[in-house]
Design a protein around this motif. Structure first.
Motif, mmCIF file in Angstrom:
data_model
loop_
_atom_site.group_PDB
_atom_site.id
_atom_site.type_symbol
_atom_site.label_atom_id
_atom_site.label_comp_id
_atom_site.label_asym_id
_atom_site.label_seq_id
_atom_site.Cartn_x
_atom_site.Cartn_y
_atom_site.Cartn_z
ATOM 1 N N ILE A 159 0.842 -1.202 0.000
ATOM 2 C CA ILE A 159 0.000 0.000 0.000
ATOM 3 C C ILE A 159 0.876 1.251 0.000
ATOM 4 C CG2 ILE A 159 -1.597 1.371 1.392
ATOM 5 C CD1 ILE A 159 -3.095 -0.851 0.133
ATOM 6 N N ALA A 160 1.893 1.254 0.859
ATOM 7 C CA ALA A 160 2.780 2.410 0.962
ATOM 8 C C ALA A 160 3.549 2.635 -0.345
ATOM 9 C CB ALA A 160 3.754 2.224 2.125
ATOM 10 N N GLU A 161 4.026 1.559 -0.973
ATOM 11 C CA GLU A 161 4.742 1.682 -2.241
ATOM 12 C C GLU A 161 3.823 2.205 -3.333
ATOM 13 O OE1 GLU A 161 7.692 -1.144 -3.735
ATOM 14 O OE2 GLU A 161 7.285 -2.333 -1.954
ATOM 15 N N TRP A 162 2.618 1.631 -3.389
ATOM 16 C CA TRP A 162 1.669 2.074 -4.409
ATOM 17 C C TRP A 162 1.357 3.561 -4.236
ATOM 18 C CZ3 TRP A 162 -3.223 4.160 -3.618
ATOM 19 C CH2 TRP A 162 -3.968 4.376 -4.771
ATOM 20 N N HIS A 163 1.137 3.998 -2.996
ATOM 21 C CA HIS A 163 0.808 5.403 -2.724
ATOM 22 C C HIS A 163 1.973 6.318 -3.114
ATOM 23 C CE1 HIS A 163 0.110 9.034 -0.212
ATOM 24 N NE2 HIS A 163 -1.151 8.810 -0.555
ATOM 25 N N ALA A 164 3.196 5.888 -2.801
ATOM 26 C CA ALA A 164 4.369 6.687 -3.178
ATOM 27 C C ALA A 164 4.506 6.779 -4.693
ATOM 28 C CB ALA A 164 5.624 6.071 -2.569
ATOM 29 N N TRP A 165 4.161 5.707 -5.382
ATOM 30 C CA TRP A 165 4.203 5.689 -6.852
ATOM 31 C C TRP A 165 3.149 6.628 -7.439
ATOM 32 C CZ3 TRP A 165 1.366 1.334 -9.816
ATOM 33 C CH2 TRP A 165 1.452 1.563 -11.200
ATOM 34 N N GLN A 166 1.919 6.551 -6.900
ATOM 35 C CA GLN A 166 0.823 7.357 -7.428
ATOM 36 C C GLN A 166 0.989 8.843 -7.136
ATOM 37 O OE1 GLN A 166 -1.863 6.195 -9.442
ATOM 38 N NE2 GLN A 166 -0.311 4.582 -9.527
ATOM 39 N N GLU A 172 7.550 3.825 -11.208
ATOM 40 C CA GLU A 172 7.100 2.433 -11.140
ATOM 41 C C GLU A 172 8.284 1.470 -11.123
ATOM 42 O OE1 GLU A 172 4.008 -0.659 -13.382
ATOM 43 O OE2 GLU A 172 4.424 1.324 -14.226
ATOM 44 N N SER A 173 9.374 1.852 -11.782
ATOM 45 C CA SER A 173 10.547 0.979 -11.858
ATOM 46 C C SER A 173 11.211 0.761 -10.509
ATOM 47 C CB SER A 173 11.574 1.559 -12.838
ATOM 48 O OG SER A 173 11.980 2.860 -12.430
ATOM 49 N N GLU A 195 -7.452 0.795 -9.002
ATOM 50 C CA GLU A 195 -8.797 0.667 -8.448
ATOM 51 C C GLU A 195 -8.798 -0.265 -7.232
ATOM 52 O OE1 GLU A 195 -11.560 -0.572 -11.390
ATOM 53 O OE2 GLU A 195 -11.360 1.243 -12.614
ATOM 54 N N ILE A 196 -8.039 -1.353 -7.321
ATOM 55 C CA ILE A 196 -7.968 -2.300 -6.206
ATOM 56 C C ILE A 196 -7.372 -1.631 -4.973
ATOM 57 C CG2 ILE A 196 -6.916 -4.441 -5.377
ATOM 58 C CD1 ILE A 196 -9.119 -4.947 -7.366
ATOM 59 N N MET A 197 -6.277 -0.898 -5.145
ATOM 60 C CA MET A 197 -5.614 -0.252 -4.019
ATOM 61 C C MET A 197 -6.488 0.843 -3.415
ATOM 62 S SD MET A 197 -2.658 -1.722 -3.435
ATOM 63 C CE MET A 197 -3.552 -3.244 -3.734
ATOM 64 N N ARG A 198 -7.144 1.622 -4.269
ATOM 65 C CA ARG A 198 -8.031 2.681 -3.757
ATOM 66 C C ARG A 198 -9.180 2.081 -2.959
ATOM 67 N NH1 ARG A 198 -7.501 4.809 -9.233
ATOM 68 N NH2 ARG A 198 -5.932 6.469 -9.249
ATOM 69 N N ALA A 199 -9.735 0.973 -3.469
ATOM 70 C CA ALA A 199 -10.831 0.317 -2.769
ATOM 71 C C ALA A 199 -10.367 -0.243 -1.422
ATOM 72 C CB ALA A 199 -11.404 -0.803 -3.635
ATOM 73 N N GLU A 200 -9.157 -0.791 -1.388
ATOM 74 C CA GLU A 200 -8.621 -1.332 -0.135
ATOM 75 C C GLU A 200 -8.479 -0.233 0.913
ATOM 76 O OE1 GLU A 200 -7.746 -4.499 0.888
ATOM 77 O OE2 GLU A 200 -8.863 -5.093 -0.902
ATOM 78 N N ILE A 201 -7.952 0.917 0.504
ATOM 79 C CA ILE A 201 -7.765 2.027 1.444
ATOM 80 C C ILE A 201 -9.118 2.576 1.897
ATOM 81 C CG2 ILE A 201 -6.849 4.373 1.678
ATOM 82 C CD1 ILE A 201 -4.672 3.560 -0.354
ATOM 83 N N LYS A 202 -10.056 2.696 0.956
ATOM 84 C CA LYS A 202 -11.372 3.244 1.269
ATOM 85 C C LYS A 202 -12.144 2.358 2.232
ATOM 86 C CE LYS A 202 -15.713 4.666 -0.930
ATOM 87 N NZ LYS A 202 -16.445 4.789 -2.220
ATOM 88 N N ASN A 203 -12.020 1.038 2.053
ATOM 89 C CA ASN A 203 -12.811 0.093 2.848
ATOM 90 C C ASN A 203 -12.129 -0.364 4.125
ATOM 91 O OD1 ASN A 203 -14.846 0.116 0.879
ATOM 92 N ND2 ASN A 203 -13.826 -1.486 -0.308
ATOM 93 N N ASP A 204 -10.935 0.138 4.385
ATOM 94 C CA ASP A 204 -10.198 -0.273 5.581
ATOM 95 C C ASP A 204 -9.799 0.975 6.373
ATOM 96 O OD1 ASP A 204 -8.429 -1.267 7.492
ATOM 97 O OD2 ASP A 204 -7.673 -2.833 6.168
ATOM 98 N N PRO A 205 -10.597 1.379 7.347
ATOM 99 C CA PRO A 205 -10.294 2.594 8.120
ATOM 100 C C PRO A 205 -8.929 2.557 8.793
ATOM 101 C CG PRO A 205 -12.526 1.802 8.574
ATOM 102 C CD PRO A 205 -11.840 0.726 7.782
ATOM 103 N N GLU A 206 -8.528 1.388 9.243
ATOM 104 C CA GLU A 206 -7.228 1.268 9.913
ATOM 105 C C GLU A 206 -6.088 1.590 8.941
ATOM 106 O OE1 GLU A 206 -4.406 -2.159 11.992
ATOM 107 O OE2 GLU A 206 -6.530 -2.550 11.633
ATOM 108 N N ILE A 207 -6.169 1.050 7.729
ATOM 109 C CA ILE A 207 -5.141 1.326 6.723
ATOM 110 C C ILE A 207 -5.171 2.788 6.314
ATOM 111 C CG2 ILE A 207 -4.576 0.933 4.277
ATOM 112 C CD1 ILE A 207 -3.381 -1.145 6.026
ATOM 113 N N LYS A 208 -6.366 3.328 6.183
ATOM 114 C CA LYS A 208 -6.502 4.733 5.796
ATOM 115 C C LYS A 208 -5.865 5.644 6.837
ATOM 116 C CE LYS A 208 -9.965 7.983 4.056
ATOM 117 N NZ LYS A 208 -11.412 8.179 3.756
#
Length: 217
Positions: A159-166, A172-173, A195-208
């Motif tokens: 999640i942290a890597e994806w967020h840093a990339w976005q 991405e490399s 979309e998968i990562m955004r949904a994971e963050i949205k649906n998981d308050p702890e991760i958010k």
């Protein structure tokens, strides 16, 4: 025995030559974090700690199994070679060495069998959280649900890597091999990783909340 040694050599080549193998070897190296996870896990099961430790890609149990396999393969291979060619070995080594190899080979085989029957089968098949079994041993794949359940530390790292990339902090490399492989697998199966990562963050308050705290550091 010959098949085991051929597979062992193939595995060593894979670890040294391929990018995935080098990443795998690096991930399986014991660290001080494994000792911390062991202590925290014991405290959790003894009810001195409320939360289970957050394991990364491989926990200390899996690392122990892996290095036990490497050690056992080496021992079985060396002693098995001595027993396979006793006349050749007897030309330069004392005869008692062959007898010692017989004992080591025999008891190592018993130890390996017990480890498989008592330890490995439990964690792969009979573990309550995995029942009826963890299918990763068949297809080498794991669901996102099981990543979150068993390797929450790795899940948060992705999640942290994806967020840093976005957010443009890293290209991405520069994503880790594991994250790049995971995102490629999502695309291969027709899913959009974003979309998968955004949904994971949205649906998981702890991760958010954790990600928001990470941004503020």
């Amino acid at each position: 025995g010959a098949a085991m040694m051929i597979l062992g050599v193939y595995h060593l080549v894979y670890l040294g030559v391929t990018q995935g193998g080098r990443f795998l070897l690096h991930s399986l190296m014991p660290t001080f974090g494994d000792l911390r996870d062991l202590i925290q896990n014991l405290m959790y099961h003894l009810h001195f700690r409320r939360h289970h430790p957050e394991f990364k890609q491989f926990n200390y149990i899996e690392k122990s199994e892996y290095w036990a396999l490497i050690w056992g393969t080496l021992i079985m291979g060396v002693t098995g070679f001595f027993l396979w060619y006793p006349m050749l070995v007897g030309e330069w080594a004392p005869i008692w060495l062959i007898r010692v190899c017989e004992l080591i080979h025999f008891y190592e085989a018993i130890l390996a069998s017990l480890a498989i029957l008592v330890w490995h089968l439990f964690f792969v098949i009979y573990h309550p959280k995995e029942y009826p079994m963890n299918l990763a041993w068949i297809d080498g794949q794991i669901s996102l649900k099981n990543i979150k359940l068993h390797y929450h530390g790795q899940y948060k790292a992705m999640i942290a890597e994806w967020h840093a990339w976005q957010t443009g902090k890293i290209p991405e490399s520069e994503l880790s091999y594991y994250s790049r492989k995971f995102f490629r697998l999502l695309r291969k199966n027709g899913f959009d990783p974003n979309e998968i990562m955004r949904a994971e963050i949205k649906n998981d308050p702890e991760i958010k909340a954790w990600l928001t705290k990470l941004e503020n550091l």
